[in-house]
Design a protein around this motif. Sequence first.
Motif, PDB file in Angstrom:
ATOM      1  N   ASN A 140      46.051  44.419  36.864  1.00 39.04           N
ATOM      2  CA  ASN A 140      45.500  43.585  37.926  1.00 39.04           C
ATOM      3  C   ASN A 140      46.478  43.411  39.082  1.00 39.04           C
ATOM      4  OD1 ASN A 140      43.579  41.893  39.135  1.00 39.04           O
ATOM      5  ND2 ASN A 140      44.539  40.081  38.273  1.00 39.04           N
ATOM      6  N   VAL A 150      37.880  38.184  40.633  1.00 38.95           N
ATOM      7  CA  VAL A 150      36.449  38.194  40.330  1.00 38.95           C
ATOM      8  C   VAL A 150      35.781  36.961  40.943  1.00 38.95           C
ATOM      9  CG1 VAL A 150      34.723  38.214  38.502  1.00 38.95           C
ATOM     10  CG2 VAL A 150      36.867  39.471  38.195  1.00 38.95           C
ATOM     11  N   THR A 208      41.313  45.646  39.998  1.00 37.59           N
ATOM     12  CA  THR A 208      40.644  44.465  39.437  1.00 37.59           C
ATOM     13  C   THR A 208      39.594  44.865  38.425  1.00 37.59           C
ATOM     14  OG1 THR A 208      40.992  43.140  41.429  1.00 37.59           O
ATOM     15  CG2 THR A 208      39.189  42.481  39.981  1.00 37.59           C
ATOM     16  N   TRP A 209      38.778  45.832  38.777  1.00 37.78           N
ATOM     17  CA  TRP A 209      37.661  46.233  37.914  1.00 37.78           C
ATOM     18  C   TRP A 209      38.136  47.080  36.745  1.00 37.78           C
ATOM     19  CZ3 TRP A 209      34.830  42.729  39.629  1.00 37.78           C
ATOM     20  CH2 TRP A 209      34.773  42.431  40.987  1.00 37.78           C
TER      21      TRP A 209
END
Length: 311
Positions: free
Chosen positions: A299, A110, A124-125
């Motif tokens: 992640n 991020v 990631t999101w």
Amino acid sequence: MNLTDARKADLLLVVVTLLAGIGWIFSKEAVLLMPPLLFMACRFLLAGAILCIAGHRQIARLARNQLRRAAGVGLVFGVAMSFWISGLFLTENVGEGAFLTSLGVVFVPVIARIVFSEAQPMSTWVALPVAISGLALLSLRNGFRPEPGQVLFVLAALIFAFYFTLNTRAANTRIIQRRSGVEQRKERVPALALTAIALVTVGLVTLALSTLRESWQPTIDHFNPMILVWVSLSAILGTAGRFFVQTYAQSLSINSHGVVIMVLEPVWVAIFAAGWFGEVMSGMQAAGCSLIFGALLINRWSSVRKLLLRR
């Protein structure tokens, strides 16, 4: 890389997570006997001195720009460690603190996206809301009244993410495009030299903060010899030893091994804290930590998938 090297790297990286985990215990014991920032100054100056001796040839060959970049990495690292040790000083649950600090791994992409405009994978999101859910379970168990230690751990995780990003960029050669069209190469800072300078910088940052904010006199007047034990163990095993073993292991291992195995650190901390301090997590705390651990795996999903395919 042959199979023996791969297995050796795996075992060494497990040792790294063990050293990191036991380092939390040494640190907690130390801050019960002395001011936390003073402890960090002693720990990192000693560890940095050890690595400076080991890497003095690398350091002597560094250009001024490389020295400045390494010191910059250490400055950010020092601020993060100041928040972390303050959180450790205040917390009543070391295991929970380890999972909160591990959020830094989730925050890394991020920060890389926001600060350096680096593209990030979908994982990631997906991981971010899972991590936030885990954080909510930890901080909302008594209503929305997050404890000071929890806030400090989360702040430390955010700054750690920035540190990890800067550290990676300093350790790798990069090409920068000038407006005039001329390319400028920034040479990487060798790992041992980068680590040594960063650790010394952390020691200097925390020493300055300790001088401004803490009173040393009670520790001097009622000096406990165990302080020397905890500082030495933290510096030699938890810091210098950890970074040395990690650097060597990563030279043997492919990236996917390392990033997956390092997820074990907060798990070891929770186990050690339960055995050493008799800590017991509530159901909600355990659920929150489990969600954070799940976010770490999500992640790192691309690395987990590669590792599974190899097996």
